[in-house]
Design an enzyme around this catalytic site. Sequence first.
Site, PDB file in Angstrom:
ATOM      1  N   ASP A   1       0.862  -1.189   0.000  1.00  0.00           N
ATOM      2  CA  ASP A   1       0.000   0.000   0.000  1.00  0.00           C
ATOM      3  C   ASP A   1       0.902   1.243   0.000  1.00  0.00           C
ATOM      4  OD1 ASP A   1      -3.264   0.250   0.995  1.00  0.00           O
ATOM      5  OD2 ASP A   1      -2.067   2.083   0.883  1.00  0.00           O
TER       6      ASP A   1
ATOM      7  N   ASP B   1       3.775   1.394  -4.332  1.00  0.00           N
ATOM      8  CA  ASP B   1       2.890   2.221  -5.171  1.00  0.00           C
ATOM      9  C   ASP B   1       2.676   1.489  -6.500  1.00  0.00           C
ATOM     10  OD1 ASP B   1       1.749   4.103  -6.860  1.00  0.00           O
ATOM     11  OD2 ASP B   1       2.988   5.752  -6.123  1.00  0.00           O
ATOM     12  N   VAL B   2       1.424   1.122  -6.783  1.00  0.00           N
ATOM     13  CA  VAL B   2       1.158   0.329  -7.992  1.00  0.00           C
ATOM     14  C   VAL B   2       1.457   1.087  -9.288  1.00  0.00           C
ATOM     15  CG1 VAL B   2      -0.565  -1.174  -6.893  1.00  0.00           C
ATOM     16  CG2 VAL B   2      -1.327   0.923  -8.061  1.00  0.00           C
TER      17      VAL B   2
ATOM     18  N   ASN C   1      -5.931  -4.894  -6.026  1.00  0.00           N
ATOM     19  CA  ASN C   1      -7.099  -4.206  -5.477  1.00  0.00           C
ATOM     20  C   ASN C   1      -6.952  -2.686  -5.448  1.00  0.00           C
ATOM     21  OD1 ASN C   1      -9.409  -3.867  -3.308  1.00  0.00           O
ATOM     22  ND2 ASN C   1      -7.561  -3.011  -2.359  1.00  0.00           N
TER      23      ASN C   1
ATOM     24  N   TYR D   1     -13.917   7.202 -13.541  1.00  0.00           N
ATOM     25  CA  TYR D   1     -13.911   5.962 -12.747  1.00  0.00           C
ATOM     26  C   TYR D   1     -14.603   4.835 -13.526  1.00  0.00           C
ATOM     27  CZ  TYR D   1     -14.460   2.941  -8.630  1.00  0.00           C
ATOM     28  OH  TYR D   1     -14.420   1.892  -7.739  1.00  0.00           O
TER      29      TYR D   1
ATOM     30  N   THR E   1     -16.622   2.456   2.520  1.00  0.00           N
ATOM     31  CA  THR E   1     -15.203   2.615   2.859  1.00  0.00           C
ATOM     32  C   THR E   1     -14.853   4.094   2.701  1.00  0.00           C
ATOM     33  OG1 THR E   1     -14.552   2.362   0.569  1.00  0.00           O
ATOM     34  CG2 THR E   1     -14.675   0.334   1.882  1.00  0.00           C
TER      35      THR E   1
END
Length: 256
Positions: free
Chosen positions: A41, A67-68, A94, A160, A195
């Site tokens: 994460d 960091d993706v 995810n 999105y 969330t």
Amino acid sequence: MPVLVKVNDGRVSIVTGGARGIGLAVAKALAGDGFAVVVGDVDEKGARAAAEAIRAGGGRALGIRSDVTVAADAKALVDLAVNEFGRLDCAVNNAGIALGVKPMAEIDDESWNRLFATNVGGVRNCMRAEIAYMLGVGKGVIVNMASTLGVVGSTGCAAYVASKHALVGLTKAAALDYAKAGIRINVACPGPVLTAMAQVFLDGNPKALEQTEAAMPNGRFIQAEEVGAAVAWLCSPASSGLFGHALVIDGGWTAI
Ligand code: NAI
């Protein structure tokens, strides 16, 4: 919710964006099924705390800043899993972000590009590193995290919606590329889960929470743990027939 580890069977997984929310629930569900979990994460403290919570429940876990959007970080997650736990069996990509609610033509370039770099580019970075390892061992399972907004539209969140549709397409194409190589790739499409991210969509509209609940066929938000359980099933041999499948976990939202 505490982690109850059934059995440590040697399997190893990665969960990106696992510090909180849906990713944390997935990490706990996988740990409960016996996987060692590497939690990545951008929130290093959160990743470490997630791993600590899993270890406190008897599981095996490590948390690391990752960091993706950085390809080297994605590879480092795979290396960490293999070096520390000896192998990699499954990866749940995810990590994702959302923007505030705005009509399509008002979304600025910087926000659009940042969102795509994370939600699509980030998963591409991760899959490339994971697939490179999985091809070497001739097996593996990958689950990407899209959304019901990867299969239907919605007002005010075009970037999105577009990124999650792209992710469903990316998953299907990658699944076909690697099906014969023993790598099984699917995508989870949850409905609304309360969330920190959901707050982005709810902010600015005091009635949004109750309107969303009223619009849900099951009358409530999806629980992060329900997504965790579905993703753990996608990671298990019980779902061995699914390739390139978009699994909606949405309380009936897309059935309307
Ligand atoms: P969240 O915002 O609560 O958690 C996302 C996690 O990802 C955070 O810990 C964050 O630090 C991390 N993250 C963000 N950018 C990152 C990056 N570049 N590299 C690594 N980690 C990064 O979000 P939530 O709700 O748990 O969402 C998780 C995933 O589920 C996302 O892909 C989201 O699009 C998807 N989703 C969420 C739904 C919801 O209603 N909350 C519904 C359907 C899908």
